[in-house]
Structure formats: C-alpha cells, structure tokens
Design a protein around this motif. Structure first.
Motif, PDB file in Angstrom:
ATOM      1  N   THR A 189      30.386  66.736  90.881  1.00 49.33           N
ATOM      2  CA  THR A 189      30.497  66.690  92.344  1.00 49.33           C
ATOM      3  C   THR A 189      29.131  66.364  92.932  1.00 49.33           C
ATOM      4  O   THR A 189      28.100  66.803  92.418  1.00 49.33           O
ATOM      5  N   SER A 195      33.607  61.364  81.862  1.00 47.75           N
ATOM      6  CA  SER A 195      33.590  59.926  82.187  1.00 47.75           C
ATOM      7  C   SER A 195      34.999  59.350  82.173  1.00 47.75           C
ATOM      8  O   SER A 195      35.365  58.531  83.020  1.00 47.75           O
ATOM      9  N   LYS A 226      37.064  60.370  85.237  1.00 48.85           N
ATOM     10  CA  LYS A 226      36.581  59.632  86.411  1.00 48.85           C
ATOM     11  C   LYS A 226      37.113  58.206  86.383  1.00 48.85           C
ATOM     12  O   LYS A 226      37.517  57.654  87.402  1.00 48.85           O
ATOM     13  N   ALA A 260      39.823  61.701  90.540  1.00 49.29           N
ATOM     14  CA  ALA A 260      39.872  61.313  91.960  1.00 49.29           C
ATOM     15  C   ALA A 260      41.110  61.886  92.644  1.00 49.29           C
ATOM     16  O   ALA A 260      41.055  62.304  93.805  1.00 49.29           O
ATOM     17  N   ARG A 282      38.643  62.952  99.569  1.00 44.63           N
ATOM     18  CA  ARG A 282      37.827  61.857  99.042  1.00 44.63           C
ATOM     19  C   ARG A 282      37.429  62.169  97.607  1.00 44.63           C
ATOM     20  O   ARG A 282      37.624  63.302  97.126  1.00 44.63           O
ATOM     21  N   ASP A 283      36.851  61.179  96.935  1.00 40.06           N
ATOM     22  CA  ASP A 283      36.366  61.363  95.563  1.00 40.06           C
ATOM     23  C   ASP A 283      34.954  61.950  95.629  1.00 40.06           C
ATOM     24  O   ASP A 283      33.998  61.265  95.970  1.00 40.06           O
ATOM     25  N   SER A 318      32.992  62.805  93.319  1.00 39.09           N
ATOM     26  CA  SER A 318      32.026  62.393  92.288  1.00 39.09           C
ATOM     27  C   SER A 318      31.125  61.294  92.827  1.00 39.09           C
ATOM     28  O   SER A 318      30.155  60.901  92.184  1.00 39.09           O
ATOM     29  N   LYS A 319      31.443  60.836  94.032  1.00 38.40           N
ATOM     30  CA  LYS A 319      30.630  59.821  94.711  1.00 38.40           C
ATOM     31  C   LYS A 319      30.020  60.455  95.967  1.00 38.40           C
ATOM     32  O   LYS A 319      30.635  61.322  96.594  1.00 38.40           O
ATOM     33  N   PRO A 320      28.794  60.037  96.349  1.00 35.04           N
ATOM     34  CA  PRO A 320      28.165  60.642  97.533  1.00 35.04           C
ATOM     35  C   PRO A 320      28.923  60.298  98.804  1.00 35.04           C
ATOM     36  O   PRO A 320      29.579  59.259  98.901  1.00 35.04           O
TER      37      PRO A 320
END
Length: 261
Positions: A116, A234, A237, A243, A252-253, A255-257
């Motif tokens: 996260t 990995s 993801k 997601a 939202r996902d 794992s992305k900023p």
C-alpha cells in the motif's frame, strides 16, 4: 592445531551450519500453513464482521497471498504494541498490518515490496467549489486534524493555517460538514472508509506531503521465503486480484500513489 588447519576447520563448520539452516519457505511448506499476525481491531484493515469473523482489507490480502503460495492462512490477532516483538520471537511468519518499513525495523526484519502507498490527504465538503491544491492554499482558513497526530504537526508547520485539533475523526468531520471548518486532513487510505462510516457529504481532496509505503515484514535469513512472498505479491498485483480487493475498501488501487501525491 596449525593456524591454517584451524581456520579450515572453522570454515567447514560455518559452511555446514549454512547448509543445514532451514529457510522459512521449507518450514511453511512442510506445515501447510502461513501464520499471519494482525490486530483484528483496526478497520477497515482488520476487524470482526457481524458474524464475528475476521474481515478487512489486510485479511483479504493475506488470504490472497496464502492462496498464491498454496498455503492455508492461519491468523493470529495481537495488539500493535507487541506485534513486532512476536515476529522477532518467531510466534508467526509474517505481519500484514500496515507496517512501515522504517530503517530501524530493517535492522531486525526483512520486508517485501510495499503493498500500500498512502499520503496525507485533504477532506472537503462534497459541494465545495474551492480547489485547495495543498496546505499553502489554506492560509487564513480553518483546518481540522486529530489531536496529537502527525497531520497536526504537518499542518501547524504551514504559517497562516488555522489548525483546530479534535479527539478523533468523527468530531472534525462533523464540523467540516456543518461548515465550521474549511477542510480536514487524514491518511488517504482511511478517508473513503471514514466518509462511508459517517455518511457525511464529504469527499477526498488533494494529496499533501510525501508518499509512504507499508510492506510485509519477516525474519532475516530467509531469502527463499522472501523471494516467494514477493513473487506472490507481484502476481496478485499483475492479475488484478489485489486491485479488486483494494477498490472494494478504498475505491482505488492503493498499490499505486494517490493522484497528485
């Protein structure tokens, strides 16, 4: 004993010890389970649902990773104050509980890649026409934060912002909805959950400050286990299963900023 012979003997002992050391991957495969520690009282990450069962984002993530490793998840609930000590003592294999991979913790544990990413984020009224792009835009405005939180310190460092502290999020969110505040500040991961829980006409605003990641710690000296766990992370993801869980809890996902962070 001759010095050279003595050193050769020591080297042989060392190599023998290395060769016989069991990687955690072998242990969990033989056991068939992955022992996972989390708080169980930390919604939306881990909590007891209406049926009294463990639920939440971290719980679902743990189950997903265990499945990828062909292991059965075995949960251990423990208070935050003792969770890292328990891992160090070998009471469980990993912690999935929003643990920041700090340099100090890396001296004791190895960590996976982050799963996260979060940052501080503004909260504004849903019907607000103001477009605050950061704390600097709140000079002369009233901002609500939790008392003693990192966000209070972050806000107070910006000259001109009228920072009001509250015992908790429900109090400042209520004041924000009533127009007593211009904005509030909290962690980007928690904001969707807080808005759903309070049912107040609010929305997330601009990201503020730096991005921080949470990862999964495990005991040092287990490179095969670490590689397998990282690959599982990995894979989930890449295949979209992570997601899907993320969007269920955070829209939202994570794992992305956050956009703009």
């Amino acid at each position: 004993m001759h010095k050279r012979t003595f050193l050769t003997a020591l080297l042989a002992i060392g190599l023998g010890a290395t060769a016989s050391a069991t990687d955690l991957l072998d242990t969990v495969k033989a056991r068939g389970t992955l022992k996972i520690a989390l708080e169980g009282t930390y919604p939306p990450f881990s909590f007891k649902n209406a049926k009294g069962e463990l639920d939440g984002f971290d719980v679902e993530t743990a189950r997903l990773l265990a499945k990828k490793l062909n292991l059965k998840p075995e949960f251990v609930t423990i208070e935050w104050s003792g969770i890292l000590a328990g891992l160090q003592a070998g009471k469980y294999d990993i912690i999935i509980n929003q643990v920041a991979a700090t340099e100090k913790r890396k001296e004791v544990f190895d960590f996976t890649q982050p799963y996260t990413l979060s940052s501080a984020q503004l909260i504004v009224r849903k019907d607000s026409s103001q477009n605050y792009k950061g704390l600097a835009d709140l000079k002369g405005k009233k901002l609500g934060v939790g008392q003693g939180s990192n966000y209070a310190e972050l806000a107070k460092a910006v000259e001109g912002v009228q920072v009001k502290t509250y015992p908790g999020a429900p109090e400042y969110l209520q004041d924000l909805a009533l127009g007593r505040l211009d904005a509030a500040l909290n962690d980007s991961l928690l904001i969707p959950y807080l808005i759903k829980q309070t049912k107040l006409p609010l929305k997330g605003g601009a990201a503020v400050g730096s991005v921080a990641g949470s990862a999964i710690p495990y005991l040092k000296g287990n490179p095969a286990f670490g590689a397998a766990l990282d690959k599982a992370l990995s894979d989930v993801k890449a295949d979209g299963s992570f997601a899907r869980i993320s969007k269920k809890y955070f829209d939202r996902d994570v794992s992305k900023p956050l956009a703009g962070a």
